[in-house]
Design a protein around this motif. Structure first.
Motif, PDB file in Angstrom:
ATOM      1  N   ARG A 114      -3.198  -7.499   1.236  1.00 28.80           N
ATOM      2  CA  ARG A 114      -3.838  -8.667   1.837  1.00 28.80           C
ATOM      3  C   ARG A 114      -4.578  -8.272   3.123  1.00 28.80           C
ATOM      4  O   ARG A 114      -4.032  -7.521   3.946  1.00 28.80           O
ATOM      5  N   SER A 127      -3.145  -8.163   7.139  1.00 31.27           N
ATOM      6  CA  SER A 127      -1.684  -8.116   7.107  1.00 31.27           C
ATOM      7  C   SER A 127      -1.206  -6.876   7.860  1.00 31.27           C
ATOM      8  O   SER A 127      -2.008  -6.027   8.276  1.00 31.27           O
ATOM      9  N   TYR A 130       6.086  -6.905   0.164  1.00 35.59           N
ATOM     10  CA  TYR A 130       5.164  -8.043   0.020  1.00 35.59           C
ATOM     11  C   TYR A 130       5.026  -8.785   1.345  1.00 35.59           C
ATOM     12  O   TYR A 130       3.947  -9.269   1.686  1.00 35.59           O
ATOM     13  N   GLU A 157      -4.321   1.320  -1.143  1.00 36.68           N
ATOM     14  CA  GLU A 157      -4.369   0.385  -2.263  1.00 36.68           C
ATOM     15  C   GLU A 157      -4.448   1.128  -3.589  1.00 36.68           C
ATOM     16  O   GLU A 157      -5.146   0.713  -4.517  1.00 36.68           O
ATOM     17  N   GLU A 169       1.604  -6.288   0.782  1.00 33.38           N
ATOM     18  CA  GLU A 169       1.298  -6.046  -0.631  1.00 33.38           C
ATOM     19  C   GLU A 169       1.131  -7.389  -1.347  1.00 33.38           C
ATOM     20  O   GLU A 169       1.914  -8.320  -1.145  1.00 33.38           O
ATOM     21  N   ARG A 170       0.122  -7.497  -2.164  1.00 32.34           N
ATOM     22  CA  ARG A 170      -0.100  -8.749  -2.879  1.00 32.34           C
ATOM     23  C   ARG A 170       0.917  -8.905  -4.000  1.00 32.34           C
ATOM     24  O   ARG A 170       1.213  -7.953  -4.724  1.00 32.34           O
ATOM     25  N   THR A 171       1.447 -10.108  -4.147  1.00 26.84           N
ATOM     26  CA  THR A 171       2.466 -10.355  -5.171  1.00 26.84           C
ATOM     27  C   THR A 171       1.862 -10.479  -6.561  1.00 26.84           C
ATOM     28  O   THR A 171       2.559 -10.295  -7.555  1.00 26.84           O
ATOM     29  N   ASP A 172       0.555 -10.776  -6.630  1.00 25.01           N
ATOM     30  CA  ASP A 172      -0.056 -11.022  -7.935  1.00 25.01           C
ATOM     31  C   ASP A 172      -0.788  -9.819  -8.504  1.00 25.01           C
ATOM     32  O   ASP A 172      -0.996  -9.744  -9.715  1.00 25.01           O
ATOM     33  N   CYS A 173      -1.169  -8.868  -7.665  1.00 26.50           N
ATOM     34  CA  CYS A 173      -1.907  -7.711  -8.195  1.00 26.50           C
ATOM     35  C   CYS A 173      -1.719  -6.476  -7.322  1.00 26.50           C
ATOM     36  O   CYS A 173      -2.692  -5.957  -6.762  1.00 26.50           O
TER      37      CYS A 173
END
Length: 321
Positions: A32, A35, A19, A89, A23-27
């Protein structure tokens, strides 16, 4: 021949560094924009696109099955992949595999269940110490020049509440719903014999790449069989003095332990980062001690197997009285 599983600092249950890198923490597996992960993905796509004109064997991305080169895709396709990669992704890539969400899926399927005929051993390294008045960790001073210092510091203060959906280990105790009779069958000096806080300091203690609790084994301690010991690389004599590792349970030093199948033997290595033992050879005394210990264990398994084979052969060859 007996099966053996030997893992060093493996992210069985995920790692928060993925993360930090994007990597996005929510999905997840979404990444991101701008990044480290996004930039790395762009770099890989460009290399894959021009791979037909690169020297043979130079930076081979092995992406032939994805049809990403200019022989199989247009320049417009490349720009589209650079904006949003359907490779980086997707769930079919390593970054997603080491997210806590992916690890939770595997645990829901009970992946990592023990085989009674297999010998298991994992090595868990830690380069951090707990901060005062908090369960969070910071790297120890001797690791200041380590290339993993910044990643370790970031992992030591990771906000687990940002994970969506939140992983189950944030809410359940380590023993879970395991009946008391089964819990008593585990090592009482380890975490399996007691109810621990849902999130202990072992979730922030890390080796610069993987949190300590994730290096132990698949599944929570209360959902598998495990025995935790320390491997003193600074003391080849392996004294029997007790010590404490993050996780609020005591462990004792061990050497040349009798091999036991169907149980995880977790060996804690203090003051070590993700690169201290493998994959690079530095020739240090600590590194040599590690490989000797591993060799002793493998040899002990072979001796045990040989004894069992001789025992059964004797039973067959000796005639009844």
């Amino acid at each position: 021949m007996p099966h053996q599983r030997k893992l060093v600092s493996s992210p069985f249950r995920g790692t928060q560094i993925v993360y930090t890198l994007g990597e996005r923490t929510d999905c997840p597996p979404a990444v991101r924009p701008f990044s480290v992960g996004s930039i790395l993905s762009t770099y890989v796509h460009v290399l894959a696109y021009i791979s037909p004109i690169l020297p043979s064997g130079a930076l081979d991305m092995q992406a032939e099955s994805r049809s990403l080169s200019f022989n199989e895709s247009s320049l417009l396709d490349l720009f589209g992949q650079m904006w949003r990669s359907n490779w980086a992704e997707s769930e079919d890539c390593a970054p997603f595999d080491v997210t806590f969400q992916a690890a939770e899926r595997r645990e829901a399927k009970l992946e990592g269940r023990l085989n009674p005929g297999t010998f298991y051993r994992s090595y868990a390294a830690c380069m951090t110490k707990k901060t005062k008045g908090s369960l969070m960790h910071v790297p120890q001073a001797q690791h200041l020049m380590s290339p993993l210092y910044l990643s370790s510091r970031s992992m030591g203060s990771f906000d687990y509440t940002s994970l969506q959906p939140p992983p189950a280990f944030l809410f359940r105790s380590d023993s879970g719903n395991i009946p008391a009779v089964e819990r008593n069958a585990f090592d009482q000096d380890g975490p399996s014999g007691r109810r621990c806080p849902s999130v202990g300091e072992e979730h922030w203690a890390n080796d610069g790449v993987v949190p300590l609790f994730s290096q132990w084994h698949p599944l929570a301690c209360g959902e598998t069989r495990c025995k935790h010991t320390t491997l003193s690389l600074d003391n080849p004599g392996f004294s029997d003095t007790a010590s404490t590792v993050p996780g609020k349970f005591k462990v004792t030093n061990a050497c040349l332990e009798e091999p036991e199948s169907g149980i995880w033997h977790v060996h804690h290595i203090d003051s070590a980062n993700h690169l201290s033992i493998v994959p690079f050879w530095f020739g240090t005394e600590r590194q040599q001690t590690f490989w000797k210990d591993l060799g002793y264990w493998l040899r002990a398994i072979e001796i045990q197997r040989s004894r069992q084979e001789n025992f059964y052969e004797t039973r067959v060859l000796v005639p009844p009285l």
